[in-house]
Design a protein around this motif. Structure first.
Motif, PDB file in Angstrom:
ATOM      1  N   VAL A  11       9.813  10.077  -4.606  1.00  0.00           N
ATOM      2  CA  VAL A  11       8.665  10.191  -3.724  1.00  0.00           C
ATOM      3  C   VAL A  11       8.162  11.628  -3.734  1.00  0.00           C
ATOM      4  O   VAL A  11       8.942  12.571  -3.571  1.00  0.00           O
ATOM      5  N   GLN A 170       5.954   1.122   1.849  1.00  0.00           N
ATOM      6  CA  GLN A 170       7.359   0.879   1.541  1.00  0.00           C
ATOM      7  C   GLN A 170       7.553  -0.465   0.835  1.00  0.00           C
ATOM      8  O   GLN A 170       8.378  -0.593  -0.078  1.00  0.00           O
ATOM      9  N   ASP A 171       6.757  -1.471   1.233  1.00  0.00           N
ATOM     10  CA  ASP A 171       6.922  -2.805   0.670  1.00  0.00           C
ATOM     11  C   ASP A 171       6.406  -2.914  -0.760  1.00  0.00           C
ATOM     12  O   ASP A 171       6.662  -3.906  -1.444  1.00  0.00           O
ATOM     13  N   LEU A 173       7.054  -0.553  -3.153  1.00  0.00           N
ATOM     14  CA  LEU A 173       7.896   0.230  -4.051  1.00  0.00           C
ATOM     15  C   LEU A 173       8.465  -0.596  -5.211  1.00  0.00           C
ATOM     16  O   LEU A 173       8.586  -0.065  -6.324  1.00  0.00           O
ATOM     17  N   LEU A 206       4.269   7.936  -0.442  1.00  0.00           N
ATOM     18  CA  LEU A 206       4.408   6.961   0.635  1.00  0.00           C
ATOM     19  C   LEU A 206       3.391   7.222   1.731  1.00  0.00           C
ATOM     20  O   LEU A 206       3.188   8.357   2.155  1.00  0.00           O
ATOM     21  N   GLU A 208       1.943   7.518   5.314  1.00  0.00           N
ATOM     22  CA  GLU A 208       2.475   7.823   6.636  1.00  0.00           C
ATOM     23  C   GLU A 208       1.675   7.115   7.723  1.00  0.00           C
ATOM     24  O   GLU A 208       1.968   7.258   8.908  1.00  0.00           O
TER      25      GLU A 208
END
Length: 350
Positions: A11, A170-171, A173, A206, A208
């Motif tokens: 990341v 996140q989902d 990745l 990612l 935020e």
């Protein structure tokens, strides 16, 4: 034999990005399946404009081919594609600084899917958690091949322009992990004569941004009818928000776990006001759902008024939207053609 890929996707931090924004190329985009909504704006669009303004090289994909991954017909595709560009421009993306293009206009990009598919196994695709989730929510009676190869198609999207950075949640990745696997395996199997790699291995940026819930308390979605579109007028915005699900407790508090409906509305108002949702909840106090919804309506309409004015002005010239896509396709094609030629050369293709 396919070699295993480490599970962790590196990341990039915000500090790394700010230090040298011009060193990065970003690939991002959306499927043209309907109007973008407030969740898209706060979740992705706002960040894309920020990256563009920082000097990051942006490639923004209108993923029109991927519309038919989970549906039988690409309904009103041309209209949805133009409206997606309209939302992009209204939100602040600048076609002079961001390459905005459609899948279907870049043949070489899609041709990369073929050699890339040879680098992943059927078992790896079937284990991909994002594919499983997409299949679970598909409107089709049977899963088609395009859905199954969706992550590899996304790898082609990322690697055709040699993007080194992909903004994801996140989902998402696991999809980026597939792109990294494809890049690594291609580089191992087909290096340049001097041993150098053809493709970078993209890293994640990612998001935020907190996830906004829809008016029904579920995930905000174009297909579920629980979202306020960017192009909605003020009356429509008010109507949709007034119908949002809350609860019977008159005291307004911010509790995302225990009170998701109320907290989702507070978060939306907070994002529009650039304040903490807890502060807004304290101000509303015992005002109940009626005061909460009035606060959210006023906040959303005030915040998005300039964007909606720009959007209405841009909508009067549909030819300009098509020209943006043509110009983006011209640049994307030049890059994709060069990448495909490089791929064919290292593979020994004629």
């Amino acid at each position: 034999m396919l070699s295993a890929e480490p599970s962790a996707v590196p990341v990039l931090t915000a500090a790394d990005l700010i230090a040298d924004p011009g060193a990065h190329r970003v690939l991002t985009g959306d499927r043209p399946t309907g109007p973008l909504h407030l969740g898209h704006y706060f979740g992705t669009l706002q960040n894309r404009v920020r990256l563009q303004d920082q000097g990051v090289e942006m490639f923004v994909l209108v993923a029109d081919y991927q519309v038919i991954t989970d549906r039988d017909l690409a309904d009103r595709l041309a209209e949805h594609t133009e409206n997606l560009v309209l939302d992009y421009l209204a939100a602040g993306l600048d076609p002079e600084r961001a390459t905005i293009f459609a899948h279907s206009a870049v043949p070489a990009l899609n041709q990369l899917l073929l050699p890339f598919l040879s680098l992943v196994s059927v078992a790896e695709l079937s284990r991909n958690p994002t594919v499983k989730d997409e299949i679970a929510h598909s409107s089709q009676a049977a899963v088609n091949g395009l859905m199954f190869t969706y992550p590899v198609h996304q790898a082609a999207d990322i690697l055709f322009c040699k993007a080194d950075l992909v903004p994801v949640g996140q989902d998402q990745l696991p999809h980026l992990e597939v792109a990294r696997t494809v890049a690594r395996r291609f580089n191992e199997r087909y290096p340049h004569a001097d041993g150098s790699a053809v493709f970078p291995r993209p890293r994640a940026l990612l998001s935020e941004a907190p996830m906004l819930l829809g008016t029904d308390g579920g995930k905000m979605s174009k297909s579920r009818g629980n979202a306020v579109a960017l192009g909605a007028d003020e009356d429509e915005t008010a109507r949709i928000i007034r119908g949002a699900r809350t609860d019977a407790d008159r005291r307004i508090t911010y509790d995302p776990t225990g009170r998701p409906g109320v907290s989702g509305l507070l978060l939306l108002a907070a994002l529009c006001q650039d304040r903490a949702p807890e502060t807004i909840a304290e101000e509303i106090g015992d005002g109940g759902a009626a005061v909460l919804k009035r606060t959210v309506i006023e906040s959303v309409n005030e915040y998005f008024r300039p964007l909606r004015v720009r959007r209405a002005e841009l909508a009067t010239d549909r030819g300009h939207l098509r020209q943006v896509l043509r110009a983006g396709a011209e640049r994307a094609n030049a890059i994709a053609d060069a990448t495909l030629a490089e791929v064919r050369e290292v593979m020994g293709a004629i």
